[in-house]
Design an enzyme around this catalytic site. Structure first.
Site, mmCIF file in Angstrom:
data_model
loop_
_atom_site.group_PDB
_atom_site.id
_atom_site.type_symbol
_atom_site.label_atom_id
_atom_site.label_comp_id
_atom_site.label_asym_id
_atom_site.label_seq_id
_atom_site.Cartn_x
_atom_site.Cartn_y
_atom_site.Cartn_z
ATOM 1 N N ASP A 27 -5.238 1.860 4.264
ATOM 2 C CA ASP A 27 -5.734 3.130 4.791
ATOM 3 C C ASP A 27 -6.675 2.904 5.969
ATOM 4 O O ASP A 27 -6.632 3.631 6.966
ATOM 5 C CB ASP A 27 -6.401 3.967 3.692
ATOM 6 C CG ASP A 27 -7.268 3.144 2.761
ATOM 7 O OD1 ASP A 27 -7.334 1.909 2.908
ATOM 8 O OD2 ASP A 27 -7.878 3.751 1.849
ATOM 9 N N ASP A 35 6.538 -0.540 6.943
ATOM 10 C CA ASP A 35 7.406 0.544 7.394
ATOM 11 C C ASP A 35 6.566 1.653 8.022
ATOM 12 O O ASP A 35 6.864 2.160 9.113
ATOM 13 C CB ASP A 35 8.202 1.065 6.193
ATOM 14 C CG ASP A 35 9.341 1.993 6.591
ATOM 15 O OD1 ASP A 35 9.523 2.236 7.802
ATOM 16 O OD2 ASP A 35 10.041 2.477 5.702
ATOM 17 N N LYS A 51 -3.586 -3.373 -0.238
ATOM 18 C CA LYS A 51 -4.361 -2.364 -0.971
ATOM 19 C C LYS A 51 -4.952 -3.049 -2.205
ATOM 20 O O LYS A 51 -4.763 -2.625 -3.349
ATOM 21 C CB LYS A 51 -3.459 -1.180 -1.354
ATOM 22 C CG LYS A 51 -4.211 0.050 -1.884
ATOM 23 C CD LYS A 51 -5.139 0.675 -0.879
ATOM 24 C CE LYS A 51 -5.776 1.944 -1.453
ATOM 25 N NZ LYS A 51 -6.847 2.473 -0.590
#
Length: 356
Positions: free
Chosen positions: A222, A246, A190
């Protein structure tokens, strides 16, 4: 003294004891092993007051490999910061054993294409590996509460990023052997927001030159989440940090139709024992009913044989047996579609053993 590999079994909570018992039968069919069983997770909290005792950690570190079932359940859910939680056992094992790389292969079985929530043409050809960093990031950073606010700190060092990135590049090289398409690593971060992600991208880009036979691209997390369901077959190896890994690995699991089909391996330095476990949880709602799907645990045992015990031929035997059973139409309830007839843990186990 026996030369048989020493395997520590950690059944854990919920359906864990059922699926680990089935996996032990599977391994006993494959060859000779020494088994040493211990408590971890909620059952360890009940017995010892902590999710992981020092005795169990020492046993795991002294083994050749560790096979874990699942930990957790509503019995031990709490918001009390001082109360022990089952997940502390798993985190403690990863940290104490130096397990920094979690490998989660995602390859939908041809027989289960219809079980995926995605259309068949969308998942056709999907065969990817998520390489998740395990010992850094927000899960291990400083955390706490002050009045009506709380904080969780995400930290990464250059060394931590470099070693997991190299694990990803090396995995891509191994997967690329004998294949027509170019090996590729997709690094997920990110970097448009987080400073840790900007460092992540710099380090990964910096070592990419050491692997000229592997292509590298970067995706924001995303966007990666969206691309995983829109074009999963385009991915090869995804390497990412702890929290993102995860989430993305669980999302990837649904390509297979069920979390009950996804194995994992957690590895450290060469020669150190690894930890092998199914990705799914303890499923306390079906514990003791004899309907739990043991196949992810069987495939985790196959990963243990391949990555932990250097027995790739035995690993392939297990994987082929699982595929054959699925081709015959045997389905546990989590894999069944509509009014398909389902079978339980013991029936699936017997069918796999028969194939072996």
């Amino acid at each position: 003294m026996s030369d048989a590999p020493r395997i520590v079994l950690l059944p854990g909570d919920g359906i864990g004891p059922e699926i680990v018992a089935a996996a032990r039968r599977l391994l006993e069919t494959i060859g000779e092993f020494e088994f040493d069983e211990h408590l971890v997770g909620g059952c360890s909290i009940d017995a010892h007051g902590v999710a992981l005792t020092e005795e169990v950690l020492v046993a795991c570190k002294g083994s050749d490999a560790v096979l874990l079932g699942a930990v957790g359940g509503p019995k031990w859910d709490t918001t009390d910061l001082d109360a022990p939680r089952p997940e502390q056992g798993l985190l403690g094992l990863r940290k104490g054993m130096g397990l920094y790389a979690n490998l989660r292969p995602v390859r939908p079985s041809p027989a289960l294409v219809g079980a995926s929530p995605l259309r068949e043409e969308r998942i056709a050809g999907a065969d990817l590996l998520v390489v998740r960093e395990l010992t850094g990031g927000i899960y291990f950073g400083d955390s706490g509460r002050s009045g009506d606010s709380a904080h969780d700190t995400c930290e990464y060092s250059t060394a931590e990023i470099e070693r997991i990135a190299r694990a990803g590049f090396e995995a891509a090289q191994r997967r690329g052997e004998g294949r027509e398409r170019t090996a590729r690593v997709t690094s997920v971060d990110k970097a448009n927001v987080l400073e840790t992600s900007r460092l992540w991208r710099e380090v990964v880009s910096g070592i990419a030159g050491d692997y000229p036979d592997v292509e590298l691209d970067h995706l924001l997390v995303d966007n990666a989440a969206m691309q995983l369901v829109s074009r999963p077959a385009e991915f090869d190896v995804i390497v990412t940090e702890n929290l993102f890994g995860d989430i993305l690995s669980d999302e990837s699991a649904m390509l297979t139709g069920s979390l009950g089909m996804l194995p994992s391996a957690s590895l450290g330095e060469a020669g150190a024992p690894g930890l092998f476990e199914p990705v799914h949880g303890s499923a306390p709602d079906i514990a003791g009913q004899g309907v739990a799907n043991p196949l992810a645990t069987f495939l985790s045992a196959a990963m243990m044989l391949r990555h932990g015990l250097d027995r790739p031929d035995d690993a392939e035997r297990i994987e082929s047996a699982v595929d054959a059973v699925l081709e015959r139409g045997l389905r546990t309830p989590d894999l069944a579609a509509g009014d398909e007839r389902t079978v339980g843990t013991s029936e699936v186990t017997e069918a796999v053993l028969a194939e072996l």
